[in-house]
Scaffold this motif. Structure first.
Motif, PDB file in Angstrom:
ATOM      1  N   GLN A  39       0.813  -1.209   0.000  1.00  0.00           N
ATOM      2  CA  GLN A  39       0.000   0.000   0.000  1.00  0.00           C
ATOM      3  C   GLN A  39       0.848   1.261   0.000  1.00  0.00           C
ATOM      4  O   GLN A  39       0.462   2.273  -0.588  1.00  0.00           O
ATOM      5  CB  GLN A  39      -0.930   0.001   1.223  1.00  0.00           C
ATOM      6  N   GLN A  40       1.998   1.209   0.637  1.00  0.00           N
ATOM      7  CA  GLN A  40       2.826   2.407   0.760  1.00  0.00           C
ATOM      8  C   GLN A  40       3.811   2.575  -0.401  1.00  0.00           C
ATOM      9  O   GLN A  40       4.198   3.698  -0.714  1.00  0.00           O
ATOM     10  CB  GLN A  40       3.611   2.374   2.084  1.00  0.00           C
ATOM     11  N   ALA A  41       4.234   1.460  -1.017  1.00  0.00           N
ATOM     12  CA  ALA A  41       5.290   1.563  -2.031  1.00  0.00           C
ATOM     13  C   ALA A  41       4.944   0.900  -3.351  1.00  0.00           C
ATOM     14  O   ALA A  41       5.707   1.015  -4.311  1.00  0.00           O
ATOM     15  CB  ALA A  41       6.592   0.958  -1.481  1.00  0.00           C
ATOM     16  N   GLY A  42       3.832   0.172  -3.448  1.00  0.00           N
ATOM     17  CA  GLY A  42       3.480  -0.484  -4.698  1.00  0.00           C
ATOM     18  C   GLY A  42       4.177  -1.817  -4.874  1.00  0.00           C
ATOM     19  O   GLY A  42       4.795  -2.367  -3.960  1.00  0.00           O
ATOM     20  N   SER A  73      13.942   3.654  -6.341  1.00  0.00           N
ATOM     21  CA  SER A  73      12.748   4.168  -5.669  1.00  0.00           C
ATOM     22  C   SER A  73      12.901   5.614  -5.237  1.00  0.00           C
ATOM     23  O   SER A  73      12.155   6.089  -4.381  1.00  0.00           O
ATOM     24  CB  SER A  73      12.441   3.301  -4.437  1.00  0.00           C
ATOM     25  N   SER A  74      13.864   6.311  -5.807  1.00  0.00           N
ATOM     26  CA  SER A  74      14.107   7.693  -5.375  1.00  0.00           C
ATOM     27  C   SER A  74      12.975   8.630  -5.800  1.00  0.00           C
ATOM     28  O   SER A  74      12.714   9.635  -5.156  1.00  0.00           O
ATOM     29  CB  SER A  74      15.446   8.189  -5.955  1.00  0.00           C
ATOM     30  N   ASP A  75      12.269   8.260  -6.907  1.00  0.00           N
ATOM     31  CA  ASP A  75      11.141   9.081  -7.354  1.00  0.00           C
ATOM     32  C   ASP A  75       9.898   8.664  -6.560  1.00  0.00           C
ATOM     33  O   ASP A  75       9.326   7.606  -6.790  1.00  0.00           O
ATOM     34  CB  ASP A  75      10.918   8.872  -8.854  1.00  0.00           C
ATOM     35  N   THR A  76       9.490   9.506  -5.638  1.00  0.00           N
ATOM     36  CA  THR A  76       8.379   9.151  -4.743  1.00  0.00           C
ATOM     37  C   THR A  76       7.102   9.929  -5.059  1.00  0.00           C
ATOM     38  O   THR A  76       6.258  10.123  -4.202  1.00  0.00           O
ATOM     39  CB  THR A  76       8.785   9.413  -3.280  1.00  0.00           C
ATOM     40  N   ALA A  77       6.943  10.377  -6.310  1.00  0.00           N
ATOM     41  CA  ALA A  77       5.761  11.163  -6.669  1.00  0.00           C
ATOM     42  C   ALA A  77       4.481  10.352  -6.486  1.00  0.00           C
ATOM     43  O   ALA A  77       3.496  10.843  -5.937  1.00  0.00           O
ATOM     44  CB  ALA A  77       5.888  11.646  -8.119  1.00  0.00           C
ATOM     45  N   GLU A  78       4.479   9.100  -6.966  1.00  0.00           N
ATOM     46  CA  GLU A  78       3.279   8.278  -6.862  1.00  0.00           C
ATOM     47  C   GLU A  78       3.147   7.647  -5.484  1.00  0.00           C
ATOM     48  O   GLU A  78       2.041   7.374  -5.019  1.00  0.00           O
ATOM     49  CB  GLU A  78       3.304   7.184  -7.933  1.00  0.00           C
ATOM     50  N   ILE A 119       9.269   3.875   3.616  1.00  0.00           N
ATOM     51  CA  ILE A 119       8.555   3.184   4.698  1.00  0.00           C
ATOM     52  C   ILE A 119       8.000   1.861   4.174  1.00  0.00           C
ATOM     53  O   ILE A 119       8.072   0.819   4.839  1.00  0.00           O
ATOM     54  CB  ILE A 119       7.420   4.066   5.245  1.00  0.00           C
ATOM     55  N   GLY A 120       7.455   1.888   2.949  1.00  0.00           N
ATOM     56  CA  GLY A 120       6.934   0.666   2.343  1.00  0.00           C
ATOM     57  C   GLY A 120       8.012  -0.378   2.146  1.00  0.00           C
ATOM     58  O   GLY A 120       7.792  -1.568   2.405  1.00  0.00           O
ATOM     59  N   TRP A 158       1.198   1.245 -10.882  1.00  0.00           N
ATOM     60  CA  TRP A 158       1.647  -0.147 -10.781  1.00  0.00           C
ATOM     61  C   TRP A 158       2.679  -0.507 -11.834  1.00  0.00           C
ATOM     62  O   TRP A 158       2.925  -1.680 -12.100  1.00  0.00           O
ATOM     63  CB  TRP A 158       0.434  -1.092 -10.838  1.00  0.00           C
ATOM     64  N   ASN A 159       3.290   0.523 -12.429  1.00  0.00           N
ATOM     65  CA  ASN A 159       4.435   0.277 -13.301  1.00  0.00           C
ATOM     66  C   ASN A 159       5.711   0.256 -12.470  1.00  0.00           C
ATOM     67  O   ASN A 159       5.783   0.867 -11.408  1.00  0.00           O
ATOM     68  CB  ASN A 159       4.537   1.365 -14.370  1.00  0.00           C
TER      69      ASN A 159
END
Length: 360
Positions: free
Chosen positions: A134-137, A185-190, A196-197, A326-327
């Motif tokens: 839920q937090q990171a996809g 995972s540095s791009d945290t826009a989505e 945390i995820g 979900w990409n």
């Protein structure tokens, strides 16, 4: 047919070797399919938590505190999937006349150990896994697939099992792959809570690795369909009647009201039922595959869910249902494949597989 000396004929030996090789190949296919079904379990559980009343649960006007949204709802999603899986397990056990064995096995020492291991893998690991999703996809899935590597380390610490240079190389590959995922995972826009995820995904890997160490002994002494029923019933009930209420009360929510609302929502429950069915077969095929091709190779084939999880999340959530987020970046797909290679290296000598194939 035997020679006069009493030794089997070369033809009999060749026939036996062919049967053994075919049995092993079927075991590998079975174990691989366990990873495929596990990937579908991940996708449908996540889909269920995106539709129907769950859209209101995660809405801004839900009235839930951030703690309840992050933790109670994740525990509820895991609980509903495991409970549906438990119902499937009991129905299939009853259909095959093994429901009595389920009750008797629960009272044995291996059954108690398996139930204890399930408590580790259920309320702790499963909830951490869903929080991570839920937090990171879907990028969390390869992180959670570190469980074989962590299991090998824990087996060394708890049971003094040797770590060979090959296993250490596999562990390094797995953790290197997880580092690649972290860098991607540095791009945290989505997903603004990406790190945390990922942390909770690692917590899931730790819980499942510990469950594998503790429950591996017990599951080898109980019929697979019975042991799956014990595991899923323990998982589902402990999550539903312990973890969700505790997290709900801590988060200032009314957990039993939320549970009732979720159970009454068919739009989401139909996907939880599908996810629970896939969850059941994920573990069932894993157990069967381990028995047919060996636990080490079976674990490695099942570990391919580090690829199948993100793949089916992308297919079902992204392509079929058109849900954004979900990409995965290309480097994360590369890392998922590296994770599979690392797991294989921990579990078995990859060169030995090709050597065995030549012998067959």
């Amino acid at each position: 047919m035997e020679h006069a000396t009493g030794m089997p004929s070369p033809a009999a030996i060749e026939a036996k070797n062919r049967l053994t090789a075919n049995f092993r190949k079927r075991g590998i296919i079975t174990a691989i399919m366990s990873g495929v079904t596990y990937g579908n379990y991940t996708a449908f559980m996540t889909l269920a938590m995106s539709v129907g009343i769950w859209a209101n649960f995660y809405g801004e006007d839900s009235g839930f505190t951030p703690f309840a949204v992050a933790f109670m709802l994740s525990a509820l999603g895991a609980a509903l999937t495991d409970t549906c899986s438990a119902v499937w397990a009991l129905l299939i056990a009853a259909w095959k006349g093994k429901l009595g064995d389920f009750g008797r096995s629960f009272k044995t020492r291996p059954g108690v150990i398996l139930a204890f291991a399930a408590m580790i893998g259920g309320p702790f690991a499963s909830t951490a896994y869903v929080i991570g999703l839920q937090q990171a996809g879907s990028i969390v899935v390869p992180i959670s697939a570190l469980c074989p590597a962590i299991g090998a380390i824990l087996a060394r610490i708890l049971f003094k099992q040797a770590l060979t240079p090959r296993m250490m190389l596999g562990i390094l590959i797995c953790f290197g792959a997880s580092a690649l995922i972290g860098m991607s995972s540095s791009d945290t826009a989505e997903h603004p809570n990406m790190m945390i995820g990922l942390l909770f995904g690692f917590g899931a890997a730790l819980g499942w690795g510990l469950e594998g160490c503790v429950g591996g002994y017990a599951s080898s002494m109980i019929d697979p369909e019975v042991s799956i029923a014990i595991r899923e019933v323990t998982n589902g009930l402990s999550n539903l009647i312990i973890m969700v209420p505790v997290l709900g009360f801590i988060g200032g929510a009314s957990p039993f009201e939320v549970i009732g609302s979720a159970l009454a929502d068919w739009d989401s429950m139909k996907f939880f039922i599908i996810g629970g069915f896939a969850c059941y077969w994920g573990f069932m095929l894993w157990y069967k595959g381990n028995a047919m091709c060996g636990a080490a190779l079976g674990m490695a084939c099942n570990g391919m869910f580090s690829f199948w999880g993100p793949f089916f999340c992308w297919v079902w959530l992204g392509l079929v249902f058109g849900i954004d987020g979900w990409n995965m970046p290309p480097i994360a797909w590369v890392a998922a494949v590296l994770m599979v290679i690392g797991i294989f290296t921990i579990a078995t000598n990859p060169l030995a597989i090709f050597m065995k194939k030549k012998e067959d």
